[in-house]
Structure formats: structure tokens, C-alpha cells
Scaffold this motif. Sequence first.
Motif, PDB file in Angstrom:
ATOM      1  N   THR A 147      31.076  15.981 -21.717  1.00  0.00           N
ATOM      2  CA  THR A 147      31.120  17.370 -21.645  1.00  0.00           C
ATOM      3  C   THR A 147      30.261  18.123 -22.453  1.00  0.00           C
ATOM      4  OG1 THR A 147      32.477  17.264 -23.677  1.00  0.00           O
ATOM      5  CG2 THR A 147      33.616  16.898 -21.581  1.00  0.00           C
ATOM      6  N   GLY A 148      29.083  17.471 -22.965  1.00  0.00           N
ATOM      7  CA  GLY A 148      28.269  18.170 -23.750  1.00  0.00           C
ATOM      8  C   GLY A 148      26.831  18.393 -23.441  1.00  0.00           C
ATOM      9  N   ALA A 149      25.932  19.035 -24.330  1.00  0.00           N
ATOM     10  CA  ALA A 149      24.927  18.972 -24.067  1.00  0.00           C
ATOM     11  C   ALA A 149      23.826  18.918 -25.339  1.00  0.00           C
ATOM     12  CB  ALA A 149      24.308  20.444 -23.431  1.00  0.00           C
ATOM     13  N   SER A 150      22.755  18.510 -25.263  1.00  0.00           N
ATOM     14  CA  SER A 150      21.809  18.387 -26.605  1.00  0.00           C
ATOM     15  C   SER A 150      21.034  19.441 -26.659  1.00  0.00           C
ATOM     16  CB  SER A 150      21.274  16.969 -26.413  1.00  0.00           C
ATOM     17  OG  SER A 150      20.165  17.337 -25.381  1.00  0.00           O
ATOM     18  N   VAL A 151      20.492  19.646 -27.946  1.00  0.00           N
ATOM     19  CA  VAL A 151      19.277  20.820 -28.380  1.00  0.00           C
ATOM     20  C   VAL A 151      18.434  20.041 -29.060  1.00  0.00           C
ATOM     21  CG1 VAL A 151      19.081  23.118 -29.316  1.00  0.00           C
ATOM     22  CG2 VAL A 151      21.011  22.566 -28.046  1.00  0.00           C
ATOM     23  N   PRO A 152      17.200  20.034 -28.509  1.00  0.00           N
ATOM     24  CA  PRO A 152      16.834  20.412 -27.217  1.00  0.00           C
ATOM     25  C   PRO A 152      17.427  19.568 -26.285  1.00  0.00           C
ATOM     26  CG  PRO A 152      15.035  19.307 -28.383  1.00  0.00           C
ATOM     27  CD  PRO A 152      15.890  19.472 -29.350  1.00  0.00           C
ATOM     28  N   ALA A 153      17.306  20.220 -25.020  1.00  0.00           N
ATOM     29  CA  ALA A 153      17.993  19.394 -23.832  1.00  0.00           C
ATOM     30  C   ALA A 153      17.113  18.208 -23.291  1.00  0.00           C
ATOM     31  CB  ALA A 153      18.437  20.360 -22.653  1.00  0.00           C
ATOM     32  N   THR A 154      17.524  17.272 -22.785  1.00  0.00           N
ATOM     33  CA  THR A 154      16.714  16.337 -22.094  1.00  0.00           C
ATOM     34  C   THR A 154      16.230  16.848 -20.849  1.00  0.00           C
ATOM     35  OG1 THR A 154      18.291  14.651 -22.888  1.00  0.00           O
ATOM     36  CG2 THR A 154      16.722  13.866 -21.269  1.00  0.00           C
ATOM     37  N   ALA A 155      14.833  16.589 -20.957  1.00  0.00           N
ATOM     38  CA  ALA A 155      14.053  16.806 -19.605  1.00  0.00           C
ATOM     39  C   ALA A 155      14.134  16.084 -18.227  1.00  0.00           C
ATOM     40  CB  ALA A 155      12.634  17.072 -20.272  1.00  0.00           C
ATOM     41  N   ASP A 156      14.535  14.868 -18.636  1.00  0.00           N
ATOM     42  CA  ASP A 156      14.514  13.963 -17.394  1.00  0.00           C
ATOM     43  C   ASP A 156      15.978  13.142 -17.467  1.00  0.00           C
ATOM     44  OD1 ASP A 156      14.153  12.439 -15.223  1.00  0.00           O
ATOM     45  OD2 ASP A 156      12.526  11.255 -16.079  1.00  0.00           O
ATOM     46  N   VAL A 157      16.852  13.656 -16.847  1.00  0.00           N
ATOM     47  CA  VAL A 157      18.349  13.062 -17.077  1.00  0.00           C
ATOM     48  C   VAL A 157      18.420  12.026 -15.920  1.00  0.00           C
ATOM     49  CG1 VAL A 157      20.620  13.588 -17.046  1.00  0.00           C
ATOM     50  CG2 VAL A 157      19.125  15.077 -17.911  1.00  0.00           C
ATOM     51  N   ILE A 158      18.629  10.684 -16.373  1.00  0.00           N
ATOM     52  CA  ILE A 158      18.904   9.688 -15.085  1.00  0.00           C
ATOM     53  C   ILE A 158      20.220   9.189 -15.520  1.00  0.00           C
ATOM     54  CG2 ILE A 158      18.162   7.558 -14.382  1.00  0.00           C
ATOM     55  CD1 ILE A 158      15.141   8.315 -15.393  1.00  0.00           C
ATOM     56  N   GLY A 159      20.983   9.022 -14.536  1.00  0.00           N
ATOM     57  CA  GLY A 159      22.280   8.412 -14.647  1.00  0.00           C
ATOM     58  C   GLY A 159      22.454   7.051 -14.544  1.00  0.00           C
ATOM     59  N   ILE A 239      24.316  20.423 -18.749  1.00  0.00           N
ATOM     60  CA  ILE A 239      25.307  20.563 -17.729  1.00  0.00           C
ATOM     61  C   ILE A 239      26.680  20.745 -18.255  1.00  0.00           C
ATOM     62  CG2 ILE A 239      26.392  18.997 -15.936  1.00  0.00           C
ATOM     63  CD1 ILE A 239      24.139  17.360 -15.803  1.00  0.00           C
ATOM     64  N   ASN A 240      27.514  21.700 -17.874  1.00  0.00           N
ATOM     65  CA  ASN A 240      28.846  21.942 -18.187  1.00  0.00           C
ATOM     66  C   ASN A 240      29.686  21.231 -16.943  1.00  0.00           C
ATOM     67  OD1 ASN A 240      31.602  23.252 -18.393  1.00  0.00           O
ATOM     68  ND2 ASN A 240      30.523  23.946 -20.206  1.00  0.00           N
ATOM     69  N   GLN A 241      30.699  20.609 -17.053  1.00  0.00           N
ATOM     70  CA  GLN A 241      31.389  19.927 -16.007  1.00  0.00           C
ATOM     71  C   GLN A 241      32.552  21.138 -15.273  1.00  0.00           C
ATOM     72  OE1 GLN A 241      30.347  16.725 -15.696  1.00  0.00           O
ATOM     73  NE2 GLN A 241      29.403  17.351 -17.418  1.00  0.00           N
ATOM     74  N   LEU A 242      32.626  22.329 -16.078  1.00  0.00           N
ATOM     75  CA  LEU A 242      33.401  23.231 -15.652  1.00  0.00           C
ATOM     76  C   LEU A 242      34.890  22.495 -15.057  1.00  0.00           C
ATOM     77  CD1 LEU A 242      30.974  25.652 -13.706  1.00  0.00           C
ATOM     78  CD2 LEU A 242      31.817  25.634 -16.019  1.00  0.00           C
ATOM     79  N   ASP A 243      35.191  22.702 -13.924  1.00  0.00           N
ATOM     80  CA  ASP A 243      36.501  22.363 -13.251  1.00  0.00           C
ATOM     81  C   ASP A 243      36.288  20.898 -12.254  1.00  0.00           C
ATOM     82  OD1 ASP A 243      35.477  23.865 -11.290  1.00  0.00           O
ATOM     83  OD2 ASP A 243      37.411  24.370 -10.923  1.00  0.00           O
ATOM     84  N   SER A 244      35.117  20.285 -12.424  1.00  0.00           N
ATOM     85  CA  SER A 244      34.901  19.165 -11.502  1.00  0.00           C
ATOM     86  C   SER A 244      35.580  18.026 -11.720  1.00  0.00           C
ATOM     87  CB  SER A 244      33.354  18.792 -11.528  1.00  0.00           C
ATOM     88  OG  SER A 244      33.273  18.214 -12.822  1.00  0.00           O
ATOM     89  N   VAL A 245      36.349  17.707 -10.534  1.00  0.00           N
ATOM     90  CA  VAL A 245      37.036  16.374 -10.586  1.00  0.00           C
ATOM     91  C   VAL A 245      36.692  15.319  -9.443  1.00  0.00           C
ATOM     92  CG1 VAL A 245      39.302  15.392 -10.688  1.00  0.00           C
ATOM     93  CG2 VAL A 245      38.825  17.652 -11.805  1.00  0.00           C
ATOM     94  N   PHE A 246      36.388  14.137  -9.754  1.00  0.00           N
ATOM     95  CA  PHE A 246      36.068  13.049  -9.278  1.00  0.00           C
ATOM     96  C   PHE A 246      37.447  12.055  -9.205  1.00  0.00           C
ATOM     97  CE2 PHE A 246      31.944  14.627  -9.370  1.00  0.00           C
ATOM     98  CZ  PHE A 246      31.221  14.264  -8.313  1.00  0.00           C
ATOM     99  N   ALA A 247      37.302  11.216  -8.108  1.00  0.00           N
ATOM    100  CA  ALA A 247      38.529  10.108  -8.257  1.00  0.00           C
ATOM    101  C   ALA A 247      38.336   9.333  -9.731  1.00  0.00           C
ATOM    102  CB  ALA A 247      38.437   9.126  -7.045  1.00  0.00           C
ATOM    103  N   GLY A 248      39.370   8.952 -10.168  1.00  0.00           N
ATOM    104  CA  GLY A 248      39.498   8.082 -11.411  1.00  0.00           C
ATOM    105  C   GLY A 248      40.498   8.692 -12.452  1.00  0.00           C
ATOM    106  N   PRO A 249      40.691  10.173 -12.845  1.00  0.00           N
ATOM    107  CA  PRO A 249      39.794  10.953 -12.548  1.00  0.00           C
ATOM    108  C   PRO A 249      38.448  10.932 -13.332  1.00  0.00           C
ATOM    109  CG  PRO A 249      41.488  11.860 -14.027  1.00  0.00           C
ATOM    110  CD  PRO A 249      41.921  10.323 -13.822  1.00  0.00           C
ATOM    111  N   GLU A 250      37.486  11.511 -12.981  1.00  0.00           N
ATOM    112  CA  GLU A 250      36.119  11.490 -13.733  1.00  0.00           C
ATOM    113  C   GLU A 250      35.643  13.034 -13.565  1.00  0.00           C
ATOM    114  OE1 GLU A 250      34.074   7.414 -13.664  1.00  0.00           O
ATOM    115  OE2 GLU A 250      34.398   8.158 -11.781  1.00  0.00           O
ATOM    116  N   THR A 251      34.861  13.520 -14.572  1.00  0.00           N
ATOM    117  CA  THR A 251      34.077  14.658 -14.170  1.00  0.00           C
ATOM    118  C   THR A 251      32.753  14.298 -13.592  1.00  0.00           C
ATOM    119  OG1 THR A 251      33.106  14.441 -16.284  1.00  0.00           O
ATOM    120  CG2 THR A 251      35.065  15.580 -16.564  1.00  0.00           C
TER     121      THR A 251
END
Length: 323
Positions: A147-159, A239-251
Motif C-alpha cells: 500500500t506504500g511508496a518510498s522516498v525517493p521512489a524506485t525508478a525501475d519497479v519490477i514485479g 503507486i496507490n492501490q486506491l480501491d483496486s481489487v483482484f481475485a484473492g482478494p489482492e490489490t
Amino acid sequence: VTQINESVARIEELNVLFIETTIYNTTSSNLEDERRAELETLSSLININYFINNDNEVQIYTGGRPLLASQARPIEYTANTNLDKTTIYPAGFGPIDLDGFDLTPVLKQGELGALVELRDGAFVEEQAKMDEYSNVLIRELNTLLNTGASVPATADVIGEAQGLTGATLLGATGSIRIATTDVNGVVQNFADINLGGLADVPALLGAINGALGPDVTASLTAGGELRILANNAGEGIAINQLDSVFAGPETFSMRFGLNNLFDGTGADDISVSQYLLDNGENLATSTLSADPLLAIGDVGVNIGDSSLTTLMNNAFTTDYGYN
């Protein structure tokens, strides 16, 4: 097993000596003391039944099978040295064999029985407990960190979720907010993306690139991982997850493993995610603003925000349900 075989072999030797005392009419008191001690040793190692026949020979049985009748019958066991948590009896461990009969299920007493109970019962249960604890730890902390973010933010985010393809369906509802921020958390560009209208991964990539390009490029790696890259020097992805929901449930971030704290499937392989080991500054401690009035130039991620850190700390004093 070696100790048992040695003990039975010694009792067999004593049987021969008892016969000799009968033939030569010599005293057997010392032999009786030694045999009694050896039987006590053997019975402490394995559950046995025994009797003394008319020739003063001890006959020994375990699990209804003779260990020593006319002659000693050694137990055979091949140790397995290549072990992990999936190694369980009977698939992972060989039999404790007596003349082709597996004694393992009938070993209820003695040191060998206790070791079998530890191996096949207590240790399996304890491993399951440790795995469950580790999985709850991974789930809860990853849920928070995503749900969070870093400061400074990561330039290259890989899942960390692999195997995504052009045919991977989303099945998501709600929206997410993706922003590029500078080293102070100031928003340089951002977009709210509605996931409900996106059928699959290519549609997701197209939506991100269409909303944030050329500042951001979303793609799949060769391993099928979601990659979101900030193209401008000095900027990173928040990234902010806002109200996103995937099956699981997951953000959204949980679904793609964009901001995990831990990797692993249990107690034996839990580890801190590699991107954090590479750079500890990537640890999310704040949250990208969800303010509907957010604008470019606003502070989107406050470096002084400790709310996420507090939630992570509180997780260790929270009661969770276990199966």
C-alpha cells in the motif's frame, strides 16, 4: 538401528555361551547378569517381547517378527541425507526393514519408536506450524508494504509475479493511481487508471503507457514480470492501490508483487525481497496521496509520513487467525 543389531548379536553370543554352560555344567550367573543388562538395553531401544526356551536361549520378537530365534535377524535401514520439509514417510524415508517387513508403523516404544514419532509426527506438525506462521507473516507484511511508496521512489519497479503473458486476464475492479515523483516526493506526473474496463495484461500496459507516456513505460520482462519504468532522470514510480481489487482478494501491487517485503513459501525459504537487499532506500515507509485534488507539483509522498511504518510495527502485536 546399529545399536539394536549390535545388542541382538551380543544376546545371540550369550545364547551360545549358555548352551556351553549346560554342556560343561559350569556356572552361568555372570552370563545371566550380562544377558539381563543386554535385554534392558535392547528394550530401551525398541519394543520387544522375549522368552527363554528349554535350552536357556532367549528368543526375541518385535512387531510379531523374530529378531532372534535360531539366529539373529538384523534390522536394515538406509539413511536419507537429502532432506527438506517435503521429505516424509513413507515416500521420503526408506523402511526400517526386518526380513522384508517394514517395522516403522509398529514402532511405538523405545528410543527408536520415539525417534520415529518425532520424525513422522512431531517434526511434521512443528514444520507446518512454522510454515503457517511464516506465510501469515509474508501475507500481512506484504499486504501492508504494497500500500506504500518510498522516498525517493524506485525508478525501475519490477514485479515478482512471473509468467505473465498477453493472454493473462486481469479480472480486476476499481482504480489505481500511478505517479512519478522526484527525490523529495513531489509529483511530476500521475494518472488514475480504471482497471474494471481492462480485460488482460496487454490492455493494462496500454492504459499505463497511454496515460503516462513518455514519462513512464510499462512492459513485461522476459520472465513475464510486470515492469514499470520511470524514464526521466531523478524520478521514480509511486503507486496507490486506491480501491483496486483482484481475485484473492489482492490489490494491484499484491497481484503483481511490485512492493513485497518478503519472498518465500514457508519457513525454510522466507527471505527479504532482493530489491530491498540491493537498496534499503526502496523500503516503502509512506503512501502516495489519494487526494482527488492532487496536482502536479504537489507533495505526493511525504518523507515525514510514518503511518505505514507504524502499521507494520503494529502487525507484530496483532492477533491473526491460523488454520
